[in-house]
Design a protein around this motif. Structure first.
Motif, PDB file in Angstrom:
ATOM      1  N   ALA A  41      -1.096 -12.777  -0.759  1.00  0.00           N
ATOM      2  CA  ALA A  41      -1.814 -11.523  -0.508  1.00  0.00           C
ATOM      3  C   ALA A  41      -3.324 -11.726  -0.563  1.00  0.00           C
ATOM      4  CB  ALA A  41      -1.389 -10.465  -1.519  1.00  0.00           C
ATOM      5  N   VAL A  42      -3.791 -12.608  -1.453  1.00  0.00           N
ATOM      6  CA  VAL A  42      -5.226 -12.903  -1.521  1.00  0.00           C
ATOM      7  C   VAL A  42      -5.701 -13.512  -0.201  1.00  0.00           C
ATOM      8  CG1 VAL A  42      -6.974 -14.355  -2.643  1.00  0.00           C
ATOM      9  CG2 VAL A  42      -5.299 -13.117  -4.031  1.00  0.00           C
ATOM     10  N   VAL A  43      -4.944 -14.463   0.322  1.00  0.00           N
ATOM     11  CA  VAL A  43      -5.300 -15.091   1.597  1.00  0.00           C
ATOM     12  C   VAL A  43      -5.281 -14.041   2.712  1.00  0.00           C
ATOM     13  CG1 VAL A  43      -4.580 -16.795   3.328  1.00  0.00           C
ATOM     14  CG2 VAL A  43      -4.542 -17.383   0.891  1.00  0.00           C
ATOM     15  N   ALA A  44      -4.271 -13.177   2.713  1.00  0.00           N
ATOM     16  CA  ALA A  44      -4.189 -12.125   3.732  1.00  0.00           C
ATOM     17  C   ALA A  44      -5.395 -11.184   3.633  1.00  0.00           C
ATOM     18  CB  ALA A  44      -2.884 -11.342   3.582  1.00  0.00           C
ATOM     19  N   ALA A  45      -5.773 -10.818   2.416  1.00  0.00           N
ATOM     20  CA  ALA A  45      -6.933  -9.939   2.213  1.00  0.00           C
ATOM     21  C   ALA A  45      -8.208 -10.594   2.726  1.00  0.00           C
ATOM     22  CB  ALA A  45      -7.069  -9.574   0.739  1.00  0.00           C
ATOM     23  N   LEU A  46      -8.379 -11.881   2.451  1.00  0.00           N
ATOM     24  CA  LEU A  46      -9.564 -12.605   2.926  1.00  0.00           C
ATOM     25  C   LEU A  46      -9.609 -12.685   4.448  1.00  0.00           C
ATOM     26  CD1 LEU A  46      -9.709 -15.507   0.307  1.00  0.00           C
ATOM     27  CD2 LEU A  46     -11.282 -13.554   0.512  1.00  0.00           C
ATOM     28  N   ASP A  47      -8.429 -12.635   5.078  1.00  0.00           N
ATOM     29  CA  ASP A  47      -8.347 -12.654   6.539  1.00  0.00           C
ATOM     30  C   ASP A  47      -8.462 -11.255   7.138  1.00  0.00           C
ATOM     31  OD1 ASP A  47      -8.123 -15.400   6.630  1.00  0.00           O
ATOM     32  OD2 ASP A  47      -5.916 -15.394   6.766  1.00  0.00           O
ATOM     33  N   GLY A  48      -8.710 -10.236   6.296  1.00  0.00           N
ATOM     34  CA  GLY A  48      -8.940  -8.882   6.787  1.00  0.00           C
ATOM     35  C   GLY A  48      -7.726  -7.978   6.875  1.00  0.00           C
ATOM     36  N   HIS A  49      -6.595  -8.404   6.352  1.00  0.00           N
ATOM     37  CA  HIS A  49      -5.403  -7.564   6.386  1.00  0.00           C
ATOM     38  C   HIS A  49      -5.506  -6.460   5.333  1.00  0.00           C
ATOM     39  CE1 HIS A  49      -3.104 -10.060   9.192  1.00  0.00           C
ATOM     40  NE2 HIS A  49      -3.715 -11.086   8.607  1.00  0.00           N
ATOM     41  N   PRO A  50      -4.865  -5.307   5.567  1.00  0.00           N
ATOM     42  CA  PRO A  50      -4.886  -4.232   4.573  1.00  0.00           C
ATOM     43  C   PRO A  50      -4.284  -4.725   3.258  1.00  0.00           C
ATOM     44  CG  PRO A  50      -3.933  -3.466   6.646  1.00  0.00           C
ATOM     45  CD  PRO A  50      -4.084  -4.953   6.748  1.00  0.00           C
ATOM     46  N   HIS A  51      -4.942  -4.401   2.152  1.00  0.00           N
ATOM     47  CA  HIS A  51      -4.475  -4.890   0.853  1.00  0.00           C
ATOM     48  C   HIS A  51      -4.838  -3.895  -0.249  1.00  0.00           C
ATOM     49  CE1 HIS A  51      -8.660  -6.112   0.941  1.00  0.00           C
ATOM     50  NE2 HIS A  51      -8.615  -6.157  -0.392  1.00  0.00           N
ATOM     51  N   LEU A  52      -4.256  -4.097  -1.393  1.00  0.00           N
ATOM     52  CA  LEU A  52      -4.558  -3.295  -2.568  1.00  0.00           C
ATOM     53  C   LEU A  52      -4.673  -4.240  -3.760  1.00  0.00           C
ATOM     54  CD1 LEU A  52      -4.982  -0.460  -3.722  1.00  0.00           C
ATOM     55  CD2 LEU A  52      -2.510  -0.297  -4.033  1.00  0.00           C
ATOM     56  N   SER A  53      -5.873  -4.301  -4.324  1.00  0.00           N
ATOM     57  CA  SER A  53      -6.124  -5.128  -5.505  1.00  0.00           C
ATOM     58  C   SER A  53      -6.105  -4.244  -6.744  1.00  0.00           C
ATOM     59  CB  SER A  53      -7.497  -5.803  -5.401  1.00  0.00           C
ATOM     60  OG  SER A  53      -7.562  -6.622  -4.269  1.00  0.00           O
ATOM     61  N   SER A  54      -5.805  -4.829  -7.869  1.00  0.00           N
ATOM     62  CA  SER A  54      -5.856  -4.128  -9.162  1.00  0.00           C
ATOM     63  C   SER A  54      -5.059  -2.823  -9.138  1.00  0.00           C
ATOM     64  CB  SER A  54      -7.308  -3.856  -9.568  1.00  0.00           C
ATOM     65  OG  SER A  54      -8.042  -5.055  -9.636  1.00  0.00           O
ATOM     66  N   TRP A  55      -3.937  -2.804  -8.450  1.00  0.00           N
ATOM     67  CA  TRP A  55      -3.142  -1.588  -8.352  1.00  0.00           C
ATOM     68  C   TRP A  55      -2.477  -1.207  -9.672  1.00  0.00           C
ATOM     69  CZ3 TRP A  55       1.658  -2.865  -9.756  1.00  0.00           C
ATOM     70  CH2 TRP A  55       2.139  -4.141  -9.442  1.00  0.00           C
ATOM     71  N   LYS A  56      -2.494  -2.108 -10.658  1.00  0.00           N
ATOM     72  CA  LYS A  56      -1.917  -1.775 -11.965  1.00  0.00           C
ATOM     73  C   LYS A  56      -2.609  -0.560 -12.573  1.00  0.00           C
ATOM     74  CE  LYS A  56      -1.429  -3.325 -16.672  1.00  0.00           C
ATOM     75  NZ  LYS A  56      -1.938  -4.239 -17.681  1.00  0.00           N
ATOM     76  N   ARG A  57      -3.872  -0.341 -12.237  1.00  0.00           N
ATOM     77  CA  ARG A  57      -4.600   0.823 -12.752  1.00  0.00           C
ATOM     78  C   ARG A  57      -3.916   2.132 -12.372  1.00  0.00           C
ATOM     79  NH1 ARG A  57      -9.858  -2.198 -11.382  1.00  0.00           N
ATOM     80  NH2 ARG A  57     -10.508  -2.893 -13.436  1.00  0.00           N
ATOM     81  N   LEU A  58      -3.206   2.142 -11.247  1.00  0.00           N
ATOM     82  CA  LEU A  58      -2.487   3.344 -10.820  1.00  0.00           C
ATOM     83  C   LEU A  58      -1.404   3.737 -11.817  1.00  0.00           C
ATOM     84  CD1 LEU A  58      -2.124   2.552  -7.016  1.00  0.00           C
ATOM     85  CD2 LEU A  58      -3.750   4.128  -8.090  1.00  0.00           C
ATOM     86  N   LEU A  59      -0.827   2.754 -12.513  1.00  0.00           N
ATOM     87  CA  LEU A  59       0.224   3.042 -13.496  1.00  0.00           C
ATOM     88  C   LEU A  59      -0.290   3.923 -14.630  1.00  0.00           C
ATOM     89  CD1 LEU A  59       1.858  -0.507 -13.781  1.00  0.00           C
ATOM     90  CD2 LEU A  59       2.883   1.532 -12.756  1.00  0.00           C
ATOM     91  N   ALA A  60      -1.566   3.805 -14.965  1.00  0.00           N
ATOM     92  CA  ALA A  60      -2.134   4.599 -16.048  1.00  0.00           C
ATOM     93  C   ALA A  60      -2.390   6.042 -15.621  1.00  0.00           C
ATOM     94  CB  ALA A  60      -3.435   3.965 -16.536  1.00  0.00           C
ATOM     95  N   ARG A  61      -2.521   6.282 -14.318  1.00  0.00           N
ATOM     96  CA  ARG A  61      -2.880   7.618 -13.831  1.00  0.00           C
ATOM     97  C   ARG A  61      -1.732   8.371 -13.175  1.00  0.00           C
ATOM     98  NH1 ARG A  61      -7.523   4.542 -12.055  1.00  0.00           N
ATOM     99  NH2 ARG A  61      -6.798   4.558  -9.911  1.00  0.00           N
ATOM    100  N   HIS A  62      -0.668   7.656 -12.787  1.00  0.00           N
ATOM    101  CA  HIS A  62       0.375   8.305 -11.991  1.00  0.00           C
ATOM    102  C   HIS A  62       1.761   7.910 -12.487  1.00  0.00           C
ATOM    103  CE1 HIS A  62      -2.706   9.462  -9.128  1.00  0.00           C
ATOM    104  NE2 HIS A  62      -3.119   8.211  -9.107  1.00  0.00           N
ATOM    105  N   GLY A  63       2.737   8.723 -12.125  1.00  0.00           N
ATOM    106  CA  GLY A  63       4.122   8.442 -12.464  1.00  0.00           C
ATOM    107  C   GLY A  63       4.780   7.512 -11.464  1.00  0.00           C
ATOM    108  N   PRO A  64       6.039   7.183 -11.686  1.00  0.00           N
ATOM    109  CA  PRO A  64       6.736   6.204 -10.845  1.00  0.00           C
ATOM    110  C   PRO A  64       6.922   6.649  -9.397  1.00  0.00           C
ATOM    111  CG  PRO A  64       8.246   7.208 -12.421  1.00  0.00           C
ATOM    112  CD  PRO A  64       6.880   7.676 -12.782  1.00  0.00           C
ATOM    113  N   ASP A  65       6.895   7.960  -9.123  1.00  0.00           N
ATOM    114  CA  ASP A  65       7.122   8.453  -7.766  1.00  0.00           C
ATOM    115  C   ASP A  65       5.843   8.608  -6.949  1.00  0.00           C
ATOM    116  OD1 ASP A  65       9.881   8.604  -8.226  1.00  0.00           O
ATOM    117  OD2 ASP A  65       9.685  10.608  -9.104  1.00  0.00           O
ATOM    118  N   HIS A  66       4.687   8.316  -7.542  1.00  0.00           N
ATOM    119  CA  HIS A  66       3.418   8.421  -6.828  1.00  0.00           C
ATOM    120  C   HIS A  66       3.447   7.514  -5.602  1.00  0.00           C
ATOM    121  CE1 HIS A  66      -0.884   8.821  -6.159  1.00  0.00           C
ATOM    122  NE2 HIS A  66      -0.969   7.503  -6.083  1.00  0.00           N
TER     123      HIS A  66
END
Length: 191
Positions: free
Chosen positions: A55-80
């Motif tokens: 995923a890091v290589v894909a992100a560097l090549d400009g593909h859509p990506h999500l980094s540090s998504w673990k932060r979402l766990l602190a703000r949202h429930g499992p169905d978010h």
């Protein structure tokens, strides 16, 4: 196989229990190098959801990506709902897919001591301030990804236990008081 896993905000770290030692597991990168972490990054690579080093290589090549998504766990429930390129999934589904790829990387592209038929047992960590929904999502994702979770520890407790185990003789003979600091990508923990 018994592991300790810290699903980190930017990097996921895995340690293996190996005859009384707990070495950090190294993962083979896309360039053939060994990295002692698995990036907590997910990307849409031409319609395929990929994680970690790929995923890091894909992100560097400009593909859509999500980094540090673990932060979402602190703000949202499992169905978010989470959107990564063409992928629209729940936070539980994203976490499960990421951990499934982590499990495959441990078994197929790492230096972890293993045999092909043994189950993968893990002690996992969560932030000290994790709420019940975050703990549930984390445990359920590990279970769905094929891990047998033996225990869940708060991250600062896990760091303190690791330090105490590693330096037990020194601590016991000198009667020292020790503080352990864990400066992570999302939290700063002290034990």
């Amino acid at each position: 196989m018994r592991l300790g896993i810290d699903l980190g905000t930017t990097r996921t770290i895995v340690a293996a229990a190996d005859r009384g030692n707990y070495p950090v597991v190294g993962f083979e990168t896309e360039l053939g190098d060994i990295s002692e972490h698995f990036p907590t990054v997910s990307a849409d690579l031409d319609g395929a959801l990929v994680h970690g080093h790929q995923a890091v290589v894909a992100a560097l090549d400009g593909h859509p990506h999500l980094s540090s998504w673990k932060r979402l766990l602190a703000r949202h429930g499992p169905d978010h709902r989470v959107q990564i390129g063409s992928w629209d999934m729940s936070l539980l589904e994203l976490t499960t897919d990421f951990l499934g790829e982590l499990r495959a990387a441990i078994l197929e592209r790492s230096n972890a001591p293993r045999s092909t038929d043994e189950k993968v047992e893990a002690v996992v960590s969560v932030p000290a301030n994790a709420h019940s929904s975050q703990r549930f999502t984390t445990l359920e994702a590990y279970r769905r990804a094929g891990f047998d979770v033996l225990a869940m520890l708060n991250e600062p407790s896990a760091a303190g236990i690791e330090y105490a185990h590693r330096y037990a003789r020194t601590i016991n003979t000198k009667r020292e008081h020790v503080a352990v600091y864990d400066l992570g990508g999302g939290t700063f923990d002290v034990t």
